[in-house]
Scaffold this active site. Structure first.
Site, mmCIF file in Angstrom:
data_model
loop_
_atom_site.group_PDB
_atom_site.id
_atom_site.type_symbol
_atom_site.label_atom_id
_atom_site.label_comp_id
_atom_site.label_asym_id
_atom_site.label_seq_id
_atom_site.Cartn_x
_atom_site.Cartn_y
_atom_site.Cartn_z
ATOM 1 C CB CYS A 341 -1.026 -0.002 1.126
ATOM 2 S SG CYS A 341 -0.487 -0.650 2.683
ATOM 3 N NE ARG A 370 3.400 -8.535 5.668
ATOM 4 C CZ ARG A 370 2.082 -8.729 5.630
ATOM 5 N NH1 ARG A 370 1.514 -9.548 6.491
ATOM 6 N NH2 ARG A 370 1.341 -8.079 4.739
ATOM 7 C CD GLN A 388 -0.502 -8.628 0.814
ATOM 8 O OE1 GLN A 388 0.035 -7.566 0.535
ATOM 9 N NE2 GLN A 388 -1.169 -8.812 1.935
ATOM 10 C CG ASP A 390 -2.270 -5.411 -1.792
ATOM 11 O OD1 ASP A 390 -3.410 -5.277 -1.337
ATOM 12 O OD2 ASP A 390 -1.249 -5.205 -1.129
ATOM 13 C CG HIS A 392 -3.968 -0.172 -2.056
ATOM 14 N ND1 HIS A 392 -2.967 -0.991 -2.529
ATOM 15 C CD2 HIS A 392 -4.128 -0.451 -0.740
ATOM 16 C CE1 HIS A 392 -2.522 -1.738 -1.527
ATOM 17 N NE2 HIS A 392 -3.210 -1.429 -0.431
ATOM 18 C CE LYS A 475 -8.884 -7.416 9.932
ATOM 19 N NZ LYS A 475 -7.753 -8.307 9.734
ATOM 20 C CG HIS A 521 -5.870 -0.839 2.307
ATOM 21 N ND1 HIS A 521 -4.491 -0.739 2.361
ATOM 22 C CD2 HIS A 521 -6.345 0.314 2.848
ATOM 23 C CE1 HIS A 521 -4.156 0.423 2.912
ATOM 24 N NE2 HIS A 521 -5.271 1.081 3.205
#
Length: 649
Positions: A341, A370, A388, A390, A392, A475, A521
């Site tokens: 992000c 991670r 991910q 992902d 946004h 979320k 997100h």
């Protein structure tokens, strides 16, 4: 004091009365049948004092499953007693057996031990036998409140109990529970008697566990058990476990050559093999098609970034413990990216934006890193490097609900496509008592309300989970139940007013002034690695045709049929499908068996008759077993399979 029964009747009792006292006041038969109770909705045992004015319900042997946490916890104490008797029979004194914690957990319990010699897996049946013997003795559980000094005196040989006792706040009630000559430090609650405990239990395994989860502490031996109210439930649970072993994504990943984890590469860093890469690319293609239709734009960002980027976003230091250490480069510090992000925010900020430009939807299959504890790594479902799906969305406040609903629709579509329709929806909100959250409380209130309004608008049931929000915003999580009844948290949608504030991004409004966008997100898969691991187990490796890494195996009956088989394979490839020819020296039945073990959805058998008529004999894997068709026109079959792939049936 008094308590209120389910029918609204009040029962007057002496001060300090227990649930057993309440049962006796109603009748001797109920007192005999009672196993536990609820007081104001909380499970309690028959020995503990009830709060004055409580609404109570008595649980009897007619509905023992309602007291499952109690009988599982009590069986943990029975097991602990049995372990003591096992070692005393071998000549060890009771002071040589030290015990850590032993809570009830889902479906069972565990207990940690510091033992004079390690317990072996083959010893578990004998511990089970001793447990059943203890059940047959019909020992009463008793509860006793003691002072801190009395508690310490009870366990002079046990440093683990002593540590727990010393940490208890002064004035807090300390309770001991006893059955027979076995005494343990415990808050309870428990069943009233070992003879009333269900015999539908099994000791499953033993493993090492650090005391209190810290690598600095000694390793204790942990024994796991499971228990149910009936033998039928236990048998069904054990069968599900066996099915889970057959579906284990690590086992199938190896057998189907999907992925490998190489110690020379590093723990938690999967290598995708060719078959697994096809699976991954098909998933990516599917989602990219959906995103394209919904106005997303693709972006690509680097795998490392300047540490100041993550300081500004708040990922560092908020999640410093779960990230890899910074890297010194020249006079700056960089870090493997834990999130995509912040990069997408900087892409948004790369040029001026007008209210007419919004919403801006940026999507990326971005790899992040991670630091996970090595003991928590698990195949593809818990890794250190993962990708991910992902995206946004940067939207005006008036666009937020529409964008959120579109993402909700996309995520539900994704899950339905894979047959994951048993979904529950969980809204994660902040915990007002925690200091981990950033930003204006009023913006948090607005974001939380907007998520709940959107979910209610489409009529989805949801639960609210305080403390489950991301540090920058609330979320909506999608918790999916697979074919084995296990729950997985997959997709997530987050509403974020805080990162736009922290990065000071804006757009020019219709009034010519700067305004702050709001971010969404979203990640329908969550991560490709974890999603694939779950999919492997959900399907048991039997992927639908469109997703299967190896779609069609053509099996020639004799060598003279190989040229015809290769011609068909080339036509499949020209049509965009994955087809192979088994031209090995094996007999036809062995070739079919090999294709079956590889879980290839469609097998085509060709011989003289098929070649002469441009036909094939079809053998398909289906959820119900197999479907066989002979003398099928090849062109018609190709069109049929193409349509199934196109529609992702």
């Amino acid at each position: 004091m008094h308590v209120t029964l389910p029918d609204g009747k009040q029962l007057d009792l002496p001060q300090g009365a227990t649930a057993l006292d309440a049962a006796r006041a109603i009748g001797p038969r109920l007192a005999q049948d009672a196993l536990a109770a609820t007081a104001n909705g909380d499970l309690v045992d028959l020995m503990s004092p009830l709060p004055d004015g409580a609404s109570i319900t008595l649980i009897t042997k007619k509905n023992p499953a309602e007291a499952a946490p109690l009988f599982r916890h009590s069986l943990g104490h029975v097991m602990s007693q049995a372990v003591g008797e096992f070692y005393q029979a071998k000549g060890y004194g009771p002071e040589t057996i030290k015990r850590g914690v032993g809570p009830a957990i889902e479906n069972g319990w565990y207990q940690d031990f510091d033992l004079p010699e390690a317990l072996r897996e083959e010893d578990l049946p004998e511990i089970e036998r001793l447990m059943r013997d203890i059940l047959s003795r019909g020992l009463d559980f008793s509860r006793r409140e003691v002072s801190k000094d009395e508690a310490l005196a009870q366990f002079p040989h046990d440093p683990y109990k002593a540590e727990l006792i010393r940490e208890l706040p002064d004035g807090e009630a300390i309770t001991l529970y006893q059955q027979g000559d076995y005494v343990d430090l415990c808050r309870g609650p428990h069943f009233p008697n070992t003879g009333k405990l269900p015999a539908a239990f099994k000791l499953m395994s033993t493993s090492g566990a650090y005391w209190r989860g810290s690598e600095k502490n000694p390793i204790l031996q942990r024994i796991y058990g499971v228990a149910f109210a009936t033998q039928k439930e236990l048998d069904e649970y054990l069968e599900r476990l066996e099915e889970a072993k057959r579906r284990d994504h690590r086992k199938l990943g190896r057998e189907l050559e999907l992925f490998t984890i190489d110690p020379m590469v590093g723990k938690g860093l999967p290598l995708w093999l060719p078959n697994g890469t096809v699976l991954r690319e098909e998933l990516s293609r599917f989602l990219r098609e959906q995103q394209f239709q919904r106005g997303y734009q693709g972006v690509v960002t680097p795998n490392i970034g300047n540490l100041d980027l993550f300081r500004t976003s708040g990922h560092y230091p908020y999640y410093a413990e779960s990230q890899f250490n910074p890297i010194d480069v020249d006079d700056e510090q960089y870090m493997l990216k834990p999130m995509n992000c912040p990069f997408h925010v900087r892409i948004y900020a790369s040029k001026p934006r007008s209210y007419r430009d919004l919403p801006v939807r940026l999507a990326e299959f971005g790899t992040v890193y991670r630091y996970e504890m090595s003991g928590e790594l698990n195949g593809l479902t818990r890794v250190r490097g993962f990708t991910q799906d992902d995206a946004h969305i940067f939207a005006r406040p008036d666009q937020l609900k529409k964008e959120f609903l579109d993402v909700l629709d996309l995520t539900v579509l994704v899950l339905k496509t894979f047959g994951m329709e048993d979904v529950r929806f969980r809204v994660g909100v902040r915990d007002p008592e925690s200091d981990k959250y950033v930003g204006d409380p009023a913006q948090w209130d607005r974001a939380e309300a907007q998520i709940m309004e959107a979910v209610e608008e489409v009529g989805l049931p949801y639960t609210v989970e305080p403390g489950d929000a991301a540090f920058y915003g609330p979320k909506l999580d999608f918790v999916v139940k697979d074919v084995l009844g296990r729950e997985w948290q997959l997709g997530t949608i987050q509403v974020d007013y805080n990162l736009p504030e922290r990065f000071d991004i804006s757009y020019t409004g219709e009034d010519g002034q700067d305004h702050r966008p709001v971010m969404i997100h979203r990640a329908p898969f969550g991560s490709l690695e974890r999603f694939v691991g779950i999919l492997i187990e959900h399907y048991g490796g039997d992927f639908p045709l469109w997703l299967a890494p190896r779609q069609v195996m053509i099996i020639p009956i004799a060598d003279r049929h190989i040229p015809y088989a290769e011609t068909l394979a080339n036509e499949f490839k020209a049509a965009g499908m994955r087809a192979e020819v088994d031209d090995s020296a094996n007999r036809m039945n062995a070739k079919v068996r090999t294709a079956e073990l590889s879980k290839i959805p469609v097998m085509l058998i060709v011989g003289d008759q098929e070649e002469a008529r441009r036909e094939v004999s079809v053998r398909e894997r289906t959820p119900e077993g197999h479907r066989e068709r002979k003398g099928v026109d090849f062109s018609a079959l190709l069109a049929e399979l193409q349509e199934r792939v196109r529609t992702r049936a």
